[in-house]
Design an enzyme around this catalytic site. Sequence first.
Site, PDB file in Angstrom:
ATOM      1  CB  SER A 125      -0.858  -0.025   1.268  1.00  0.00           C
ATOM      2  OG  SER A 125      -1.390   1.253   1.530  1.00  0.00           O
ATOM      3  CE1 TYR A 135      -4.582  -2.262   4.760  1.00  0.00           C
ATOM      4  CE2 TYR A 135      -3.505  -0.170   4.272  1.00  0.00           C
ATOM      5  CZ  TYR A 135      -4.109  -1.339   3.847  1.00  0.00           C
ATOM      6  OH  TYR A 135      -4.225  -1.586   2.507  1.00  0.00           O
TER       7      TYR A 135
HETATM    8  P1  NAP Z   1     -11.622  -6.388   0.331  1.00  0.00           P
HETATM    9  O1  NAP Z   1     -12.555  -6.180  -0.810  1.00  0.00           O
HETATM   10  O2  NAP Z   1     -12.045  -6.038   1.707  1.00  0.00           O
HETATM   11  O3  NAP Z   1     -11.138  -7.908   0.277  1.00  0.00           O
HETATM   12  C1  NAP Z   1     -10.311  -8.432   1.271  1.00  0.00           C
HETATM   13  C2  NAP Z   1     -10.252  -9.924   1.129  1.00  0.00           C
HETATM   14  O4  NAP Z   1      -9.503 -10.457   2.248  1.00  0.00           O
HETATM   15  C3  NAP Z   1     -11.634 -10.577   1.172  1.00  0.00           C
HETATM   16  O5  NAP Z   1     -11.650 -11.722   0.357  1.00  0.00           O
HETATM   17  C4  NAP Z   1     -11.740 -10.970   2.646  1.00  0.00           C
HETATM   18  O6  NAP Z   1     -12.661 -12.003   2.929  1.00  0.00           O
HETATM   19  C5  NAP Z   1     -10.308 -11.439   2.892  1.00  0.00           C
HETATM   20  N1  NAP Z   1     -10.027 -11.534   4.319  1.00  0.00           N
HETATM   21  C6  NAP Z   1     -10.076 -10.541   5.237  1.00  0.00           C
HETATM   22  N2  NAP Z   1      -9.814 -11.031   6.452  1.00  0.00           N
HETATM   23  C7  NAP Z   1      -9.584 -12.360   6.316  1.00  0.00           C
HETATM   24  C8  NAP Z   1      -9.291 -13.414   7.213  1.00  0.00           C
HETATM   25  N3  NAP Z   1      -9.193 -13.210   8.506  1.00  0.00           N
HETATM   26  N4  NAP Z   1      -9.133 -14.653   6.721  1.00  0.00           N
HETATM   27  C9  NAP Z   1      -9.265 -14.893   5.404  1.00  0.00           C
HETATM   28  N5  NAP Z   1      -9.559 -13.946   4.495  1.00  0.00           N
HETATM   29  C10 NAP Z   1      -9.724 -12.692   4.950  1.00  0.00           C
HETATM   30  O7  NAP Z   1     -10.261  -5.579   0.110  1.00  0.00           O
HETATM   31  P2  NAP Z   1      -9.414  -5.197  -1.187  1.00  0.00           P
HETATM   32  O8  NAP Z   1      -9.485  -3.739  -1.331  1.00  0.00           O
HETATM   33  O9  NAP Z   1      -9.740  -6.089  -2.329  1.00  0.00           O
HETATM   34  O10 NAP Z   1      -7.946  -5.510  -0.645  1.00  0.00           O
HETATM   35  C11 NAP Z   1      -7.102  -6.509  -1.155  1.00  0.00           C
HETATM   36  C12 NAP Z   1      -5.677  -6.153  -0.787  1.00  0.00           C
HETATM   37  O11 NAP Z   1      -5.311  -4.916  -1.411  1.00  0.00           O
HETATM   38  C13 NAP Z   1      -5.460  -5.943   0.714  1.00  0.00           C
HETATM   39  O12 NAP Z   1      -4.220  -6.514   1.084  1.00  0.00           O
HETATM   40  C14 NAP Z   1      -5.420  -4.433   0.863  1.00  0.00           C
HETATM   41  O13 NAP Z   1      -4.666  -4.040   1.980  1.00  0.00           O
HETATM   42  C15 NAP Z   1      -4.773  -4.029  -0.433  1.00  0.00           C
HETATM   43  N6  NAP Z   1      -5.023  -2.654  -0.848  1.00  0.00           N
HETATM   44  C16 NAP Z   1      -6.263  -2.251  -1.265  1.00  0.00           C
HETATM   45  C17 NAP Z   1      -6.456  -0.924  -1.670  1.00  0.00           C
HETATM   46  C18 NAP Z   1      -7.813  -0.423  -2.152  1.00  0.00           C
HETATM   47  O14 NAP Z   1      -7.954   0.759  -2.466  1.00  0.00           O
HETATM   48  N7  NAP Z   1      -8.825  -1.263  -2.254  1.00  0.00           N
HETATM   49  C19 NAP Z   1      -5.390  -0.016  -1.657  1.00  0.00           C
HETATM   50  C20 NAP Z   1      -4.131  -0.451  -1.222  1.00  0.00           C
HETATM   51  C21 NAP Z   1      -3.956  -1.775  -0.829  1.00  0.00           C
HETATM   52  P3  NAP Z   1     -14.253 -11.681   3.112  1.00  0.00           P
HETATM   53  O15 NAP Z   1     -14.809 -11.644   1.727  1.00  0.00           O
HETATM   54  O16 NAP Z   1     -14.735 -12.843   3.910  1.00  0.00           O
HETATM   55  O17 NAP Z   1     -14.359 -10.371   3.836  1.00  0.00           O
END
Ligand code: NAP
Length: 250
Positions: free
Chosen positions: A158, A171
């Site tokens: 990130s 985070y």
């Molecule tokens: P998201 O839509 O919230 O998806 C997160 C995923 O992680 C979901 O599949 C969730 O499962 C799973 N997860 C969370 N806690 C878990 C646990 N305890 N055990 C197993 N699975 C778990 O988030 P996203 O935005 O796609 O994020 C994906 C990655 O990108 C993350 O590492 C995040 O830090 C990074 N990121 C995102 C952004 C952004 O703008 N979106 C920016 C920078 C970095 P559930 O479906 O059950 O909740």
Amino acid sequence: MSLDPREYQARDGLLQGRIVLITGASDGIGKALALRAAKLGAQVILHGRNSEKLEAVYDEIIADKSALQPSIACMDLATADSAAYTSLANSIETEFGHLDGLVHNAGILGDRMTLEQYDAAVFQRVLHVNLTAAFALTQVCLPLLKLSSDPSIIFTSSGVGRKGRAFWGAYSISKFGTEAMMQILADEQSHSGMRVNCINPGAVKTNMRLEAYPAEDRDKLKEPGDILASYLYLLGPDSGTTTGQSIDAQ
Ligand code: NAP
């Protein structure tokens, strides 16, 4: 790196037959990557903690008759013990014999507040899910990755994993740790032919982004499916010896 991974155009069949484990494949970026990787021929292992959501992704993948049937690995990273990690690795070994790609994508945001006020239990949970779990999974998967002819590990970072910012608490700290883990592992594996890299997705329209910025205009955000070029580049053969890099997906 000879080309900009953000501009990479994945060709049909790019990931044909590659066994790719994606954590957090039930939603957001992980789900979009699982669908795309399967379309490009990968044998995807869908990891998540919610079996219903994972089954929905499974159904979407097999709706395309040409896609390889994915596997589901349901394991809550907040509570999994070492036996659960070993069991997951054993299942992959039994079913597929090796692993070509490991994408650490699952993550949680935790609280947006000052360190002064940050709840210690939340701090610990965020560090555990975002960092310790990726370490534990990497450790059990390394022997399987070493059996691949072109192994690749992708960690998810990130912007706040490179520069600390107020109110990003655990985070941000977990993502700094992720960058460090990637660099250490890339160095340790530099003679093994294994690619180990980080991707910073940038702002993407997912549940996590909504949690972080509830008031922003979501129409301006990229969809998860629009930022996958660098993931596909790193998973496929065209990224060659690219390792130890921290790449911006946007
Ligand atoms: P998201 O839509 O919230 O998806 C997160 C995923 O992680 C979901 O599949 C969730 O499962 C799973 N997860 C969370 N806690 C878990 C646990 N305890 N055990 C197993 N699975 C778990 O988030 P996203 O935005 O796609 O994020 C994906 C990655 O990108 C993350 O590492 C995040 O830090 C990074 N990121 C995102 C952004 C952004 O703008 N979106 C920016 C920078 C970095 P559930 O479906 O059950 O909740």
